[in-house]
Design a protein around this motif. Structure first.
Motif, mmCIF file in Angstrom:
data_model
loop_
_atom_site.group_PDB
_atom_site.id
_atom_site.type_symbol
_atom_site.label_atom_id
_atom_site.label_comp_id
_atom_site.label_asym_id
_atom_site.label_seq_id
_atom_site.Cartn_x
_atom_site.Cartn_y
_atom_site.Cartn_z
ATOM 1 N N ASN A 174 30.512 49.515 42.626
ATOM 2 C CA ASN A 174 29.921 48.239 43.016
ATOM 3 C C ASN A 174 31.005 47.157 42.982
ATOM 4 N N ARG A 175 31.438 46.703 44.145
ATOM 5 C CA ARG A 175 32.534 45.739 44.244
ATOM 6 C C ARG A 175 32.140 44.343 43.746
ATOM 7 N N LEU A 176 30.851 44.078 43.653
ATOM 8 C CA LEU A 176 30.434 42.790 43.111
ATOM 9 C C LEU A 176 30.575 42.737 41.594
ATOM 10 N N LEU A 177 30.449 43.891 40.951
ATOM 11 C CA LEU A 177 30.582 43.948 39.495
ATOM 12 C C LEU A 177 32.007 44.273 39.070
ATOM 13 N N ASN A 178 32.709 45.028 39.864
ATOM 14 C CA ASN A 178 34.075 45.471 39.537
ATOM 15 C C ASN A 178 35.034 44.864 40.550
ATOM 16 N N PHE A 179 35.264 43.581 40.379
ATOM 17 C CA PHE A 179 36.054 42.808 41.320
ATOM 18 C C PHE A 179 37.414 42.530 40.726
ATOM 19 N N GLN B 15 39.859 35.254 49.386
ATOM 20 C CA GLN B 15 39.315 35.038 48.050
ATOM 21 C C GLN B 15 39.731 33.666 47.534
ATOM 22 N N ARG C 63 39.718 31.475 43.805
ATOM 23 C CA ARG C 63 39.468 31.510 42.363
ATOM 24 C C ARG C 63 39.074 30.109 41.919
ATOM 25 N N PHE D 114 26.891 28.106 42.154
ATOM 26 C CA PHE D 114 25.878 28.750 42.994
ATOM 27 C C PHE D 114 24.799 27.755 43.412
#
Length: 115
Positions: A15-20, A29, A31, A41
């Motif tokens: 899961n790229r949203l959790l493991n970014f 991107q 930061r 958000f």
């Protein structure tokens, strides 16, 4: 429904949203520093404009290098660090103000900071 929802949620490393992993070179991107994710958000959700500013470049001369203890250790390392002495010896006398000398000096200062 609850069981199906949990099965759809991928909590693994895929899961790229959790493991970014942030990439300094990426152009896609951004930061955000010193911001709370939930507040960012909410602003985005409301359509509020965000002001994004670049971080200042790090100083070429960190403040801790003005400390007397740092200077004393640096002088000692100039006389004891074999890599530093060999690198400086490889330079001509005229190169003592060159970018190469500045790089060698910065490496020694950084080495002291890490020790």
């Amino acid at each position: 429904m609850e069981k199906l929802r949990l099965r759809l949620l991928d909590l693994s490393g895929r899961n790229r949203l959790l493991n970014f992993k942030f990439s300094e070179r990426s152009r896609t991107q951004v930061r955000l520093v010193d911001e709370l994710p939930d507040q960012v958000f909410e602003k985005l959700e409301r359509g509020t404009a965000l002001t994004i500013a670049l971080l200042p470049k790090p100083s070429e001369h960190p403040r801790d290098e003005d400390d007397d203890a740092f200077r004393l250790l640096l002088e000692a390392m100039r006389d004891a660090d074999e890599e530093y002495m060999a690198a400086v010896a490889s330079l001509d006398e005229a190169d003592r103000d060159s970018e190469e000398f500045q790089r060698i000096e910065r490496e020694l200062r950084d080495k002291e900071r890490c020790s």
